[in-house]
Design a protein around this motif. Structure first.
Motif, short mmCIF file in Angstrom:
data_model
loop_
_atom_site.label_atom_id
_atom_site.label_comp_id
_atom_site.label_asym_id
_atom_site.label_seq_id
_atom_site.Cartn_x
_atom_site.Cartn_y
_atom_site.Cartn_z
N ILE A 47 2.32 5.03 0.06
CA ILE A 47 3.76 5.22 0.85
C ILE A 47 3.48 5.32 2.09
O ILE A 47 4.22 4.63 2.92
N LEU A 48 2.21 5.57 2.47
CA LEU A 48 1.91 5.96 4.09
C LEU A 48 1.30 4.76 4.56
O LEU A 48 0.70 4.84 5.80
N GLY A 49 1.18 3.70 3.96
CA GLY A 49 0.59 2.57 4.45
C GLY A 49 -0.92 2.48 4.54
O GLY A 49 -1.51 1.75 5.08
N LEU A 50 -1.55 3.34 3.86
CA LEU A 50 -2.96 3.51 4.05
C LEU A 50 -3.98 2.60 3.14
O LEU A 50 -4.80 2.31 3.22
N ASP A 51 -3.10 2.27 2.08
CA ASP A 51 -3.68 1.43 0.96
C ASP A 51 -2.52 0.40 0.64
O ASP A 51 -1.35 0.50 0.79
N ARG A 52 -2.94 -0.91 0.68
CA ARG A 52 -1.99 -1.97 0.24
C ARG A 52 -1.58 -2.10 -1.22
O ARG A 52 -2.50 -2.33 -1.94
N PRO A 53 -0.47 -1.97 -1.57
CA PRO A 53 -0.27 -2.36 -3.15
C PRO A 53 -0.63 -3.67 -3.51
O PRO A 53 -0.35 -4.89 -2.93
N THR A 54 -0.74 -3.68 -4.84
CA THR A 54 -1.02 -4.97 -5.74
C THR A 54 0.31 -5.53 -5.99
O THR A 54 0.30 -6.81 -5.86
N GLY A 55 1.03 -4.73 -6.14
CA GLY A 55 2.52 -5.33 -6.34
C GLY A 55 3.59 -4.08 -6.01
O GLY A 55 2.93 -2.95 -6.09
N GLY A 56 4.92 -4.39 -5.93
CA GLY A 56 5.88 -3.68 -5.97
C GLY A 56 6.20 -2.88 -4.47
O GLY A 56 5.32 -3.68 -3.48
N THR A 57 6.84 -2.01 -4.25
CA THR A 57 7.22 -1.89 -3.05
C THR A 57 7.45 -0.12 -2.74
O THR A 57 7.75 0.68 -3.83
N ALA A 58 6.90 0.48 -1.73
CA ALA A 58 7.00 1.88 -1.40
C ALA A 58 7.95 1.93 -0.01
O ALA A 58 7.41 1.55 0.96
N LEU A 59 8.98 2.59 -0.02
CA LEU A 59 9.91 2.65 1.02
C LEU A 59 10.18 3.89 1.56
O LEU A 59 10.48 4.82 0.67
N ILE A 60 10.30 4.05 2.99
CA ILE A 60 10.72 5.44 3.45
C ILE A 60 12.01 5.09 4.18
O ILE A 60 11.85 4.49 5.31
N ASP A 61 13.05 5.64 3.79
CA ASP A 61 14.46 5.40 4.47
C ASP A 61 14.62 3.76 4.59
O ASP A 61 15.21 3.36 5.40
N GLY A 62 14.40 3.11 3.26
CA GLY A 62 14.55 1.62 3.23
C GLY A 62 13.58 0.65 3.92
O GLY A 62 13.74 -0.55 3.74
N LYS A 63 12.53 1.41 4.38
CA LYS A 63 11.48 0.58 5.03
C LYS A 63 10.21 0.82 4.59
O LYS A 63 9.70 2.10 4.53
N PRO A 64 9.16 -0.26 4.63
CA PRO A 64 7.80 0.15 4.19
C PRO A 64 7.27 0.84 5.45
O PRO A 64 7.83 0.58 6.74
N TYR A 65 6.29 1.62 5.32
CA TYR A 65 5.64 2.24 6.47
C TYR A 65 5.52 1.60 7.90
O TYR A 65 5.55 2.04 8.78
N HIS A 66 4.92 0.40 7.53
CA HIS A 66 4.31 -0.37 8.63
C HIS A 66 5.44 -0.88 9.42
O HIS A 66 5.26 -1.51 10.60
#
Length: 314
Positions: A47-66
């Motif tokens: 969620i915090l962009g410290l690890d990159r997902p193999t698949g799927g998305t983690a969004l904060i207010d509609g955006k990825p952390y980066h």
């Protein structure tokens, strides 16, 4: 708001998180639970962009952390309370964080007051107790006045006073309309803190519900009943097909626990047979009991000679 959609993380052949989807809404504390090795920390790191997902998305207010321009203004996190240079003062640590996100230095003093560290702000953080370190971590998370907050085991190792302070602190943040996600292995504390629970096991979703719904779904309905005619009541209940066991743990004398029924059913039966009742109380399992029932098959390591289950989530 935090949104996970099909979030997946593999480390080689090991599956840490698998197709995980849930949403964390504002205005309430959401507890993030799971057995050791369930994938909670890995999920929060993605969620915090410290690890990159193999698949799927983690969004904060509609955006990825980066993609967040000044992330501390949107999301604050406490993952490791001791992640501070030991020779740097609490104030200097927060000033460094503020400068990295173009935040006003006046905000540093505000958050120091908010978490009760103003008097020790000039002292090296390496000498802080665990409770003080947790407060400094909270100050860092709040520095940008974010509306999304993530806390990983924030009460770990704290004394009762520190646990109570952090519980009320998180609840106050949620009451302000912020999104608060907190992981913890202290289930009794989560029962008091979180209104909503997301439970995972082996990196997969087990439950996404209110705390009350989770406990009720995992619990067998039962009733505790006391009567001066206990033997007569026992015979009556068993003759009507109810499962009854003794409960002598109460301070008010022996009682019966009637499984898989309701207080209405027991009360009507007793009333129809002129049996006086001193107590008629529905029983609900604790969060710990519900958690064990719901996650028993997702525990990675079993003690007491049980089989070692390999290939679980990290």
């Amino acid at each position: 708001m935090i949104e996970l959609r099909g979030l997946t993380k593999h480390y080689g052949q090991t599956v840490a998180v698998q197709d995980l989807s849930f949403t964390v809404h504002p205005g309430q504390v959401t507890g993030f639970l799971g057995p050791n090795g369930a994938g909670k920390s890995t999920t929060m790191r993605m969620i915090l962009g410290l690890d990159r997902p193999t698949g799927g998305t983690a969004l904060i207010d509609g955006k990825p952390y980066h993609e967040l321009t000044h992330p501390l203004r949107t999301v604050g996190a406490l993952l490791d309370a001791k992640w501070v240079h030991p020779n740097r003062s609490a104030r200097a640590h927060l000033q460094w964080l503020a400068a990295s996100n173009d935040l006003a230095m006046s905000r540093v003093e505000e958050v120091l007051r908010l978490v009760g560290l103003s008097e020790v702000a000039g002292k090296p953080a390496g000498g802080f107790s665990l409770g003080m370190s947790q407060r400094l971590g909270l100050a860092g998370a709040l520095l940008g006045d974010p509306h999304v907050l993530l806390f990983d085991e924030p009460v770990n190792g704290l004394d009762p006073e520190g646990i109570l302070w952090i519980r009320r602190f998180m609840q106050r943040l949620a009451a302000e309309g912020r999104t608060v996600l907190v992981s913890s292995h202290l289930l009794s504390e989560m029962a008091l803190t979180a209104e909503h629970l997301v439970v995972i096991g082996r990196g997969q979703l087990i439950s996404d519900s209110t705390t009350q719904e989770f406990v009720e779904r995992a619990s067998e309905s039962s009733v505790r009943v006391r009567s001066p005619q206990l033997d007569q009541l026992r015979s009556l209940l068993t003759s009507n097909g109810m499962t009854v066991r003794e409960d002598g743990a109460g301070q008010d004398g022996p009682a019966l626990v009637v499984a898989a029924t309701t207080s209405d059913a027991v009360g009507k039966l007793a009333g129809a047979n002129d049996i006086t009742l001193f107590e008629l109380a529905p029983q609900r399992a604790s969060l710990e009991e519900a958690f064990m029932r719901m996650t028993g098959g997702a525990v990675q390591y079993h003690g007491e000679g049980a089989d070692l289950v390999m290939g679980g989530a990290l």
